[in-house]
Design an enzyme around this catalytic site. Sequence first.
Site, PDB file in Angstrom:
ATOM      1  N   LYS A  57       0.852  -1.194   0.000  1.00  0.00           N
ATOM      2  CA  LYS A  57       0.000   0.000   0.000  1.00  0.00           C
ATOM      3  C   LYS A  57       0.886   1.242   0.000  1.00  0.00           C
ATOM      4  CE  LYS A  57      -3.116   2.598   3.032  1.00  0.00           C
ATOM      5  NZ  LYS A  57      -3.731   2.644   4.377  1.00  0.00           N
ATOM      6  N   LYS A  87     -10.208  12.669   8.111  1.00  0.00           N
ATOM      7  CA  LYS A  87      -9.730  12.233   9.418  1.00  0.00           C
ATOM      8  C   LYS A  87      -9.943  13.352  10.447  1.00  0.00           C
ATOM      9  CE  LYS A  87      -6.148   9.098   7.684  1.00  0.00           C
ATOM     10  NZ  LYS A  87      -6.713   7.870   8.269  1.00  0.00           N
ATOM     11  N   ASP A 147     -12.017   6.839   3.749  1.00  0.00           N
ATOM     12  CA  ASP A 147     -10.805   6.652   4.551  1.00  0.00           C
ATOM     13  C   ASP A 147     -10.434   5.174   4.652  1.00  0.00           C
ATOM     14  OD1 ASP A 147      -8.625   7.486   6.025  1.00  0.00           O
ATOM     15  OD2 ASP A 147      -9.699   7.428   7.934  1.00  0.00           O
ATOM     16  N   GLU A 196      -9.372   3.481   2.101  1.00  0.00           N
ATOM     17  CA  GLU A 196      -8.892   3.505   0.713  1.00  0.00           C
ATOM     18  C   GLU A 196      -7.763   2.522   0.452  1.00  0.00           C
ATOM     19  OE1 GLU A 196      -5.588   4.947   2.639  1.00  0.00           O
ATOM     20  OE2 GLU A 196      -7.654   5.482   3.061  1.00  0.00           O
ATOM     21  N   ARG A 247      -7.323  -0.613   1.214  1.00  0.00           N
ATOM     22  CA  ARG A 247      -7.764  -1.919   0.726  1.00  0.00           C
ATOM     23  C   ARG A 247      -8.210  -1.851  -0.732  1.00  0.00           C
ATOM     24  NH1 ARG A 247     -12.208  -2.122   5.330  1.00  0.00           N
ATOM     25  NH2 ARG A 247     -10.464  -1.001   6.265  1.00  0.00           N
TER      26      ARG A 247
END
Length: 490
Positions: free
Chosen positions: A253, A265, A335, A337, A339
């Site tokens: 990632k 966030k 948020d 994102e 995965r």
Amino acid sequence: MSTTTTQVTALTAGRHSDVVVIGAGRGPAGLAAPADATPLIGTATAWGMTGVAGETLRLPAPPGFDAGSVLLVGLGEPDRDGEYGPDALRQAAGVAARALAGVTSVVLALPARTPDAVEAVTLGAVLGQYSFDAYRSARQPATAELGVLTSVEQAAADAAVRRAVVLAQEVNRARDLVNTPANDLYPEVFAAEVEAVGAGHGLAVEVLDEKALAAAGFGGLLGVGQGSVRPPRLVRISYAHPDAARTIALIGKGITYDSGGLSLKPVGSNEIMKRDMSGAAAVFAAVVAAARLEVPVRVSGWLALAENMPSGSATRPGDVLRMYDGRTVEVLNTDAEGRIVLADAIARAAEDEPDVIVDVATLTFAMRMALGNRMFGVMSPSEEFGGRVAAAARRAGEQAWPLPLPADLRPSLNSPVADIANVGERLGGGLVAGLFLKEFVPDGTPWAHLDIAGPAFHEGEPYGYTPRGGTGAGVRTLVQLVRELAEAGS
């Protein structure tokens, strides 16, 4: 790159140095040290040293020591055989390296009586020397000469030192990338760095820009990255040894900055979000390390690089993305994102039919809540393979714990409008993320997911060989696993 320029050598006989480092442990009668350090025990005890791990005490060298001073470093308690394991040696060497930053010449006279011990001492020392000062006006001077004193035969000791230096340099490469601010490290820059390093080591590198991603249908990567003025990239870096019998795909990632997108966030959670590419940094460094160590394997690293930002063009909660493999994902939380970009990269990597797939990511806060800041979770549908990965991590000196992928959590990812949603039940969120990724792995392919959200970035004071900031978590585990899989497949 802030990797060491120190000259590191294995010594089978002493040499003059500014400082000699000696290990002091906790024995039944108090502080314990080698026989030649006996004159220092009384003084050290008077100063309150007890031999616990992490302690240091620097004293003038007594007569007979070919050094200006002696640094006693705590080793803790030995094992039942009176020996100290690799991690105790790594930690002690790291503490010593930090304490002696800037000293010109150092000899480490820690108990390095086997090649593995020599490697541990060297690795800990080089990792402990790390300092990220690229943005500082005054840079910390590095130790010029580092010697590891050992009774191991010279050729074997030299080989152990070289292995450790290569591994430490690649961990430090990952640390540098994680520590670099997001205004200077974004997908295009990260990809260019991979191209430059790959060219220097003779590795094959392929970069897909936003146009190539769109043409190939990488809707996940594009969807995550579309809110930023800095478009995403998918980078493949690969190494193939002529004697390889195994093919391994590593996926990282690489969210170079994660604001959470429109699911912004909260205040206080953004300051370290440059770290959200730690998985890609670990995969990149591990592939380079495997090549430099000439591991007999075929290994490809896939770096899913994007910046997750809020804007008028950003993906909205409720939007549906069509992934690389054709399936659709309802984005309920922008948020979540990581995965999504990993799923695209996993699906593409699977087309090459690797024997094994492993992904690495700072994926969920839930994993930090479950395992703390020093341990990462390992998820796999195969208990055997997940355990094998966790065991490789422990042998490499990293803390890892195998976790389940409970089938009863899978229905929470069902979507009324798409094939799958990107979030499900909140409790057990780290496991739910693993279940999402599992959907994109071909049945029968050994796969493991490493959630390194806890140990990837250290916000406290340095300890052992671990600095503040990026730690390079996962690099040693991946290299250890690659080496073990290569040996098993040969």
